[in-house]
Write a protein that holds these residues in place. Structure first.
Motif, PDB file in Angstrom:
ATOM      1  N   PHE A 163       0.697  -1.277   0.085  1.00  0.00           N
ATOM      2  CA  PHE A 163      -0.267   0.130   0.089  1.00  0.00           C
ATOM      3  C   PHE A 163       0.834   1.401  -0.104  1.00  0.00           C
ATOM      4  CE2 PHE A 163      -4.304  -1.803   0.656  1.00  0.00           C
ATOM      5  CZ  PHE A 163      -4.852  -1.044   0.017  1.00  0.00           C
ATOM      6  N   ARG A 164       2.044   0.915  -0.200  1.00  0.00           N
ATOM      7  CA  ARG A 164       3.108   2.299  -0.252  1.00  0.00           C
ATOM      8  C   ARG A 164       3.686   2.495  -1.663  1.00  0.00           C
ATOM      9  NH1 ARG A 164       6.501   0.179   4.783  1.00  0.00           N
ATOM     10  NH2 ARG A 164       4.896   0.285   6.333  1.00  0.00           N
ATOM     11  N   ARG A 165       3.067   1.651  -2.729  1.00  0.00           N
ATOM     12  CA  ARG A 165       3.714   1.764  -3.990  1.00  0.00           C
ATOM     13  C   ARG A 165       3.351   3.227  -4.710  1.00  0.00           C
ATOM     14  NH1 ARG A 165       1.636  -2.550  -7.295  1.00  0.00           N
ATOM     15  NH2 ARG A 165       3.064  -1.881  -8.537  1.00  0.00           N
ATOM     16  N   ASN A 166       2.343   3.756  -4.573  1.00  0.00           N
ATOM     17  CA  ASN A 166       2.171   5.116  -5.155  1.00  0.00           C
ATOM     18  C   ASN A 166       1.534   6.006  -4.328  1.00  0.00           C
ATOM     19  OD1 ASN A 166      -0.461   4.712  -5.858  1.00  0.00           O
ATOM     20  ND2 ASN A 166       0.067   3.355  -7.489  1.00  0.00           N
ATOM     21  N   PRO A 167       1.448   7.303  -4.856  1.00  0.00           N
ATOM     22  CA  PRO A 167       0.771   8.162  -4.158  1.00  0.00           C
ATOM     23  C   PRO A 167      -0.721   8.073  -3.834  1.00  0.00           C
ATOM     24  CG  PRO A 167       2.178   9.140  -5.929  1.00  0.00           C
ATOM     25  CD  PRO A 167       1.930   7.966  -5.986  1.00  0.00           C
ATOM     26  N   SER A 168      -1.458   7.422  -4.927  1.00  0.00           N
ATOM     27  CA  SER A 168      -2.988   7.131  -4.680  1.00  0.00           C
ATOM     28  C   SER A 168      -3.099   6.143  -3.709  1.00  0.00           C
ATOM     29  CB  SER A 168      -3.467   6.979  -5.967  1.00  0.00           C
ATOM     30  OG  SER A 168      -2.975   7.616  -6.919  1.00  0.00           O
ATOM     31  N   LEU A 169      -2.232   4.832  -3.760  1.00  0.00           N
ATOM     32  CA  LEU A 169      -2.388   3.802  -2.674  1.00  0.00           C
ATOM     33  C   LEU A 169      -2.140   4.605  -1.266  1.00  0.00           C
ATOM     34  CD1 LEU A 169      -0.825   0.935  -4.586  1.00  0.00           C
ATOM     35  CD2 LEU A 169      -3.341   1.110  -3.744  1.00  0.00           C
ATOM     36  N   ARG A 170      -0.986   5.126  -1.264  1.00  0.00           N
ATOM     37  CA  ARG A 170      -0.592   5.736   0.078  1.00  0.00           C
ATOM     38  C   ARG A 170      -1.908   6.794   0.747  1.00  0.00           C
ATOM     39  NH1 ARG A 170       4.302   6.185  -2.316  1.00  0.00           N
ATOM     40  NH2 ARG A 170       4.289   8.268  -2.878  1.00  0.00           N
ATOM     41  N   ALA A 171      -2.566   7.166  -0.351  1.00  0.00           N
ATOM     42  CA  ALA A 171      -3.611   8.314   0.220  1.00  0.00           C
ATOM     43  C   ALA A 171      -4.869   7.502   0.630  1.00  0.00           C
ATOM     44  CB  ALA A 171      -3.870   9.125  -1.003  1.00  0.00           C
ATOM     45  N   LEU A 172      -5.125   6.454   0.177  1.00  0.00           N
ATOM     46  CA  LEU A 172      -6.257   5.679   0.619  1.00  0.00           C
ATOM     47  C   LEU A 172      -6.132   5.074   1.911  1.00  0.00           C
ATOM     48  CD1 LEU A 172      -6.884   3.326  -2.561  1.00  0.00           C
ATOM     49  CD2 LEU A 172      -8.422   4.953  -1.597  1.00  0.00           C
ATOM     50  N   VAL A 173      -4.814   4.953   2.484  1.00  0.00           N
ATOM     51  CA  VAL A 173      -4.727   4.153   3.768  1.00  0.00           C
ATOM     52  C   VAL A 173      -4.136   5.204   4.844  1.00  0.00           C
ATOM     53  CG1 VAL A 173      -4.601   2.057   3.070  1.00  0.00           C
ATOM     54  CG2 VAL A 173      -2.450   3.198   3.289  1.00  0.00           C
ATOM     55  N   ARG A 174      -3.959   6.731   4.438  1.00  0.00           N
ATOM     56  CA  ARG A 174      -3.721   7.688   5.319  1.00  0.00           C
ATOM     57  C   ARG A 174      -4.321   7.923   6.400  1.00  0.00           C
ATOM     58  NH1 ARG A 174      -1.788  11.436   1.639  1.00  0.00           N
ATOM     59  NH2 ARG A 174      -0.107  10.184   1.611  1.00  0.00           N
ATOM     60  N   GLU A 175      -3.915   7.990   7.570  1.00  0.00           N
ATOM     61  CA  GLU A 175      -4.553   7.987   8.812  1.00  0.00           C
ATOM     62  C   GLU A 175      -4.904   9.396   9.294  1.00  0.00           C
ATOM     63  OE1 GLU A 175      -2.851   5.225  11.867  1.00  0.00           O
ATOM     64  OE2 GLU A 175      -2.015   4.046  10.310  1.00  0.00           O
ATOM     65  N   THR A 176      -4.078  10.309   9.009  1.00  0.00           N
ATOM     66  CA  THR A 176      -4.133  11.720   9.695  1.00  0.00           C
ATOM     67  C   THR A 176      -4.023  12.569   8.325  1.00  0.00           C
ATOM     68  OG1 THR A 176      -2.935  10.716  11.560  1.00  0.00           O
ATOM     69  CG2 THR A 176      -3.067  13.162  11.337  1.00  0.00           C
ATOM     70  N   ARG A 177      -4.837  13.474   8.521  1.00  0.00           N
ATOM     71  CA  ARG A 177      -4.963  14.598   7.399  1.00  0.00           C
ATOM     72  C   ARG A 177      -4.759  15.934   7.987  1.00  0.00           C
ATOM     73  NH1 ARG A 177      -6.287  11.638   2.563  1.00  0.00           N
ATOM     74  NH2 ARG A 177      -7.018   9.984   3.326  1.00  0.00           N
TER      75      ARG A 177
END
Ligand code: PBG
Length: 320
Positions: free
Chosen positions: A12-26
């Motif tokens: 889930f760290r492979r690209n920006p969109s995957l990372r954004a999907l699992v981001r816990e804090t914004r």
């Protein structure tokens, strides 16, 4: 429990969109508060780069720009013409913050106008209360703090934020506001305000360095976290609607502890020294300001802060 090679957290760290999907804090701009200094005349500020002191006219112009950028809340600090023993400039109807509020209120009806309620910028000795026999007198300071809060609300403040650390100030302010039918005005209490070395650039800007002694007789000992929970509990009992931890970065554990113990909104103050450190390193080319700032702010949110007071708020409006 399965583990490697079945489990691969890198998937889930492979690209920006995957990372954004699992981001816990914004970070979201509507949870940020921009500090502003108002003074009799505009002046640059060497120690807090980018943080000028604004005259009332100039603060209106600056706020116009902030609002255009999407900033939704500001907190005002005042530097008065004159300082005295009774901190007259803090509670005077015609004080600098009161004048700024009267100028801003009608022009920006949607903007949240917060004020810092304290005496240190207005006392000749730079302490946060009245001096009696060489000491900051707790109970005599309460009346002036309450008067200050009332005058801010009369002039148009939406939220008052007492930062003096006198015992009993939240109740004193709540009662004074309620007496004048301001029962709908919230109090954001600086509940856990530490005697910190990170306020240096602010004191320079606000010209509020104590003339004698220091603030350790009323601000908290940096070594304590259980005491921060007691301070918070007392402030909530006295009527605080939201509480603040200050500074932020060196006290992330305190933010977390308060977040887990209480259900009130928790604010954190990303103070002048935290900001100045990054600015100075960036000027040397040692850190990248934007990346370091965003990482600092996300850390403060991750620790549990709902809202953040930060000198980066204006930049953030452009970065996000
Ligand atoms: C007190 C007050 C201070 C700050 C906010 N409110 C200074 C102090 O306690 O010495 C510090 C803020 C900062 O360092 O950014 N009125």
């Amino acid at each position: 429990m399965s583990d490697f090679p079945e489990v691969r957290l890198r998937r889930f760290r492979r690209n920006p969109s995957l990372r954004a999907l699992v981001r816990e804090t914004r970070l979201s701009l509507d949870q940020f508060v921009m500090p502003l200094f108002v003074a009799p005349e505009s002046l640059g500020n060497e120690q807090l780069p980018g943080m000028a002191r604004y005259s009332v006219d100039d603060v209106v112009r600056e706020v116009e720009e902030l609002v255009r950028l999407g900033v939704q809340a500001v907190i005002l600090f005042g530097i008065p013409e004159e300082k005295d023993e009774q901190a007259t400039g803090a509670w005077d109807d015609d004080g600098i913050v009161q004048r700024a509020l009267r100028a801003l209120r009608p022009r920006f009806p949607e903007l949240v106008l917060m004020t810092d309620v304290c005496l240190c910028e207005y006392t000749s000795h730079g302490h946060c209360g009245v001096i009696v026999d060489g000491e900051v007198h707790n109970d005599q300071s309460l009346e002036l703090l309450a008067r200050t809060a009332v005058s801010h609300v009369e002039a148009g403040a939406d939220v008052v934020a007492p930062s003096d650390m006198m015992d009993g100030r939240v109740r004193a302010i709540r009662e004074a506001l309620d007496d004048r039918s301001y029962e709908t005005t919230p109090i954001l209490a600086y509940s856990a305000k530490y005697a910190s070395a990170f306020y240096g650039p602010f004191r320079e800007a606000a010209d509020s360095t104590p003339a004698f002694g220091d603030r350790r007789g009323y601000q908290m000992d940096p070594a304590n976290v259980r005491e921060a929970l007691r301070e918070t509990e007392l402030d909530i009992d006295e009527g605080a609607d939201a509480i603040m931890i200050k500074p932020a970065l060196p006290y992330l554990d305190v933010i977390r502890a308060v977040r887990e113990s209480f259900d009130v909104p928790v604010a954190a103050y990303n103070v002048s020294g935290e900001y100045a450190m990054v600015k100075a390193a960036a000027q040397q080319g040692w850190l990248e300001e934007r990346a370091a700032a965003l990482e600092s702010l996300i850390a403060i949110k991750r620790a549990g802060a709902d809202l953040i007071v930060s000198y980066w708020t204006k930049d953030l409006a452009q970065w996000l």
